[in-house]
Design a protein around this motif. Structure first.
Motif, mmCIF file in Angstrom:
data_model
loop_
_atom_site.group_PDB
_atom_site.id
_atom_site.type_symbol
_atom_site.label_atom_id
_atom_site.label_comp_id
_atom_site.label_asym_id
_atom_site.label_seq_id
_atom_site.Cartn_x
_atom_site.Cartn_y
_atom_site.Cartn_z
ATOM 1 N N HIS A 6 0.601 -0.809 -0.063
ATOM 2 C CA HIS A 6 0.432 -0.051 0.242
ATOM 3 C C HIS A 6 0.645 1.058 0.134
ATOM 4 O O HIS A 6 0.498 2.364 -0.958
ATOM 5 N N GLY A 55 -11.096 6.540 -1.016
ATOM 6 C CA GLY A 55 -10.238 6.711 -1.946
ATOM 7 C C GLY A 55 -10.570 7.461 -3.217
ATOM 8 O O GLY A 55 -11.365 7.219 -4.914
ATOM 9 N N GLY A 57 -9.388 9.530 -5.139
ATOM 10 C CA GLY A 57 -8.683 9.922 -6.816
ATOM 11 C C GLY A 57 -8.505 11.675 -6.516
ATOM 12 O O GLY A 57 -8.488 12.263 -5.760
ATOM 13 N N ASP A 78 -8.285 9.293 1.006
ATOM 14 C CA ASP A 78 -7.432 8.995 -0.247
ATOM 15 C C ASP A 78 -5.683 8.410 0.248
ATOM 16 O O ASP A 78 -5.792 9.304 1.157
ATOM 17 N N ILE A 79 -5.282 6.859 -0.069
ATOM 18 C CA ILE A 79 -4.086 6.877 0.469
ATOM 19 C C ILE A 79 -2.892 7.769 -0.192
ATOM 20 O O ILE A 79 -1.692 7.670 0.236
ATOM 21 N N ASP A 108 -5.270 5.344 4.362
ATOM 22 C CA ASP A 108 -5.702 3.473 4.498
ATOM 23 C C ASP A 108 -6.481 3.285 4.602
ATOM 24 O O ASP A 108 -6.830 3.252 5.151
ATOM 25 N N ALA A 123 -17.594 4.540 -2.446
ATOM 26 C CA ALA A 123 -15.962 4.726 -3.113
ATOM 27 C C ALA A 123 -16.080 4.240 -4.082
ATOM 28 O O ALA A 123 -17.042 3.220 -4.353
ATOM 29 N N ALA A 126 -12.047 1.615 -5.287
ATOM 30 C CA ALA A 126 -10.468 1.174 -4.811
ATOM 31 C C ALA A 126 -10.904 0.240 -4.142
ATOM 32 O O ALA A 126 -9.872 -0.776 -3.382
ATOM 33 N N TRP A 129 -8.416 -2.572 -4.377
ATOM 34 C CA TRP A 129 -6.696 -3.077 -4.246
ATOM 35 C C TRP A 129 -6.875 -3.966 -2.646
ATOM 36 O O TRP A 129 -6.019 -3.270 -1.939
#
Length: 264
Positions: A6, A55, A57, A78-79, A108, A123, A126, A129
């Motif tokens: 991740h 997530g 983006g 978001d990560i 995360d 979401a 996302a 993943w």
């Protein structure tokens, strides 16, 4: 089971953030479809609703939800730090126009989730993943208000089948996520009541297999495992990838859209 790195995933998407909006099409289609499901199932302008987006983006989904539900309050996550910055920038005109209260946080989704309740959790593309979708949905169920709603899109088992098969035939682990079947996704959603799931196929064409692989890298969806693939194997896979009559190649995105109530 494929183990996603991740930290590498966050780095990949941060690198892709600047040009992401210019090069994606399946992701844009999925965002529009998911937004339409959310707004069709949400009354009025979303007044007094608390919305969590996972997530985000660059904000493809965020912008559309904010446009339709400007009365809601948002926590957008978001990560990738750079993706979050891009989303903040892209949603600024809407937030200013409607006075939308919004917080942005790096998150995360495989780690700790916000310690509060939400009326809507959304979401867009996302969850593919996440190695343990059932575990994530159990955690999301706990932070969804009674009669609150979960909406998500994800990629399923028919995604990139020729490419994944070629990695397997060459005895190399595919350096991306394992895509669940529709039955597995449905089972993972069992905590949510009246869960409605639909699926679609989105086809994209590229002038070569090399262009397809480069597109994945440019969108941040390239190697997310950290396992190196030798240049020789990549060249072999590119040569073996099935071609269309015109000489290009095709890639299928197996899209699944899900909506469910938290009420037991």
């Amino acid at each position: 089971m494929t183990k996603i790195d991740h930290k590498l995933l966050a780095s990949n998407f941060s690198r892709a953030s600047e040009n992401y909006d210019r090069i994606v099409s399946a992701q844009l289609y999925a965002a529009r479809k998911l937004a339409s499901l959310i707004t069709a199932n949400t009354k009025n302008s979303g007044a007094n609703l608390r919305i969590l987006e996972l997530g985000c983006g660059t904000g493809l989904l965020t912008r559309q939800i904010m446009s339709e539900l400007p009365g809601a309050e948002f926590l957008v996550t978001d990560i990738s730090p750079e993706m979050l910055i891009k989303c903040r920038k892209n949603t600024l005109p809407l937030r200013k126009k409607h006075g939308i209260k919004t917080a942005f946080e790096i998150l995360d989704i495989t780690g700790e989730l916000p310690d509060e309740k939400f009326d809507i959790i959304a979401a867009g593309l996302a969850f593919q993943w996440v190695e343990d979708l059932s575990g994530l949905l159990r955690k999301l169920h706990k932070i969804t208000h009674v009669s609150g709603k979960l909406f998500f899109s994800t990629l399923a088992e028919n995604t990139f089948v020729p490419l994944r098969n070629l990695f397997a035939e060459n005895n190399v682990e595919y350096p991306g996520p394992e895509f669940l079947s529709l039955a597995e996704i449905t089972k993972a959603c069992s905590l949510f009541t009246n869960c409605k799931i639909c699926e679609e196929s989105f086809q994209e064409e590229y002038h070569s297999a090399a262009a397809f692989l480069e597109h994945l890298r440019e969108t941040g969806a390239g190697n997310a495992t950290g396992h190196l693939v030798s240049p020789g194997i990549l060249r072999k896979i590119i040569r073996q990838y099935p071609r269309l009559p015109g000489g290009g190649v095709s890639a299928e995105y197996h899209l699944v859209f899900t909506q469910g109530l938290s009420l037991d």
